[in-house]
Design an enzyme around this catalytic site. Sequence first.
Site, mmCIF file in Angstrom:
data_model
loop_
_atom_site.group_PDB
_atom_site.id
_atom_site.type_symbol
_atom_site.label_atom_id
_atom_site.label_comp_id
_atom_site.label_asym_id
_atom_site.label_seq_id
_atom_site.Cartn_x
_atom_site.Cartn_y
_atom_site.Cartn_z
ATOM 1 N N TYR B 116 36.995 45.927 45.652
ATOM 2 C CA TYR B 116 37.924 44.826 45.924
ATOM 3 C C TYR B 116 38.736 44.544 44.666
ATOM 4 O O TYR B 116 38.195 44.512 43.550
ATOM 5 C CB TYR B 116 37.129 43.577 46.331
ATOM 6 C CG TYR B 116 37.985 42.345 46.541
ATOM 7 C CD1 TYR B 116 38.517 42.057 47.797
ATOM 8 C CD2 TYR B 116 38.260 41.477 45.482
ATOM 9 C CE1 TYR B 116 39.303 40.935 47.993
ATOM 10 C CE2 TYR B 116 39.047 40.347 45.669
ATOM 11 C CZ TYR B 116 39.569 40.078 46.915
ATOM 12 O OH TYR B 116 40.342 38.969 47.099
ATOM 13 N N GLU B 204 46.248 41.261 47.468
ATOM 14 C CA GLU B 204 44.827 41.540 47.663
ATOM 15 C C GLU B 204 44.665 42.943 48.222
ATOM 16 O O GLU B 204 45.251 43.273 49.252
ATOM 17 C CB GLU B 204 44.259 40.508 48.648
ATOM 18 C CG GLU B 204 42.764 40.577 48.804
ATOM 19 C CD GLU B 204 42.272 39.537 49.812
ATOM 20 O OE1 GLU B 204 42.879 39.414 50.892
ATOM 21 O OE2 GLU B 204 41.271 38.860 49.511
#
Lengths: 298, 396
Positions: B116, B204
């Site tokens: 991530y 993101e």
Amino acid sequence: MAILVTPESKILVQGITGSFGGRHAQLSLDYGTQLVAGVTPGKGGQMFAEKVPIFDTVEEAASQTGATVSVIFVPPPFAADAILEGVAAGLELVVAITEGIPVIDMMRVKSAMRGSKTRLIGPNCPGLVTPGTGKNSHGGCRIGIAPGYIHKKGNVGVVSRSGTLTYEAVWQLTSLGYGQSTCVGIGGDPINGTSHKDILEMFNNDPETEAIIMIGEIGGTGEEEAAEWAKANCKKPIAAFVAGATAPPGRRMGHAGAIVSGGKGTAAAKIEALKDAHIAISPTPAEMAATLIKHWKR
Amino acid sequence: MNIHEYQAKELMLKYGVATPPGQVASTAEEAEQIARTLQGAEIVVKAQIHAGGRGKGTFTDGFKGGVKIGKTPAEIREYAANMLNNTLVTAQTGAAGRLVKKVLVVEARDIKRELYFAIVMDRASSAPVIIASQRGGMDIEAVAHDNPEDLFHENVHPLLGLQDYQARRIAKLLGLEGKLLADGAKLFKNLYRCFIESDCSQVEINPLVVTSDDKVMALDAKFNFDDNALYRHPDIMAWRDTEEEDPREVEASKYSLNYIGLDGNIACLVNGAGLAMATMDIIQYAGGKPANFLDVGGGASKEQVTAAFKIILSDKNVKGILVNIFGGIMDCNIIATGIVEAARETGLSIPLVVRLEGNNVEVGKKTLAESGLALITGTDILDAAQKIVAEVKKFA
């Protein structure tokens, strides 16, 4: 005493020849504010309202008129530059009214201002008012876009992120017979110059201010930081209202900074922190002044 | 503003951020054509809507899954045909779902690790902060809640930007080593440049993957842009898909009104964002449910007030309207005149409570009183909120 500005403070207006800036410059003059100069590049030498000289640069305007405070009405693409020009001219206070400045511009401005002697209020704020002693508080220092006449000289300090909620609180206070020392709108953007905590500190140190109304809204952690500071340091009674309890997460509620994301910045968390600092919470925006007075005069 | 996945891919490509090869298609035939040009054993078809949760979503005709993996171009064509011009309902779309107008066709990758990586504009430090985790591919908010120690934060200097050593440090923390350390660091630097130059408020990448042939790439990316900065990015602004937005919000923006639809039945019309939020709150406090957020701004014109009424009334759930105006500088009579005209023009048939305060308020109240309209006046915000809640309950 008041905070930040007094009726004697000399003000210059960046963007005085725009319709928005011009209208509010005139209203400040009508209120009796010492508005001594305007700045619009390329229009140096002209006059505003036949009595306020216009300069090409902030530096000239400040040195020739003694202005120490600037209020900025220039459009968003030029606002960051206007703030930096005020900082470079060594002004004490720059108040940025402009709404819609890109966040990255404000990030750079804030970083560049570190170590300078200039304080920034805003952007995207209604400005500030230190009421005067005349009729309808005439003769005070009105910087920005707030209605002057609703004020009354007195001892309550008001600080808020929102313009209309500030007016609402001021109107309630004045209607109940309580005047204000200074009313400050710190603005609704995610990156701004002055925080709730900064203003609380100033009110706490100001002998004229006896009690404080603090108005917050969802987004960020400014209210929590102010509460933490107040819990340990503030000697004066505070009442608070936090707007946005019913706002859905992830949505920007008008102000760029009013957004609940990742479970952070909720009204509930802010109210919890404020209560923990023995700050009286106004349950609705209709009772801000009444809540303060009850808490103060108990 | 948000953009589609295929647009995010295009933006990342421009900044040298690796993503699996693929293209966007508007028809099943196009999807098949694209599939023919792609390598690899498997190909993925992804419905292009702004909402998340596509993989687990269901189309209104019963077809399951907005993300499908196929092996042959014919299979891809079949999936695309099922998704295109069909409405996908996911956990984030609401019951109405979203119409799928485009699908993204990309090579599937054999994935070794899912990571991530995000860049967000952080208010507390007034600068960007990087958030990274080895636990990619899952709900990061759950990770933040349950295992906060698995998230790494790196503060970026607002003027210097992301430094090489910082990019390497993040790569190392993500367990990237050898050649992957340099590749990861380069990707982070490129993405940071994209973040700043495109005026993002958040980027993101979830997941950021390491493939079995040792490549680091972005498998999916979500971009949020700073609305205040869109004026200097006409290329990004052109990607705005108003069909992904609430039509009432789109209409409101044409009149410089700030409207957000909610699910209650009491509409409100207010000047100022803070007061508008507070008005929603007080409706709830008085026992009602707000139907919207609506800020008409500091200098609302008659046209704006009329447009605002029309937008409010287009919401069929609305059973009553609360107008709350503190006209500090603005002339209350202009607002009052606007309300009267708007009420007449829209043939208003539901209860309307008006609370008016401020400049020239007496004349404004007179205009309302003499209009002949069946409107109710509130003395302050609380009184007004209680009155509209009571009125709406009468007709419930």
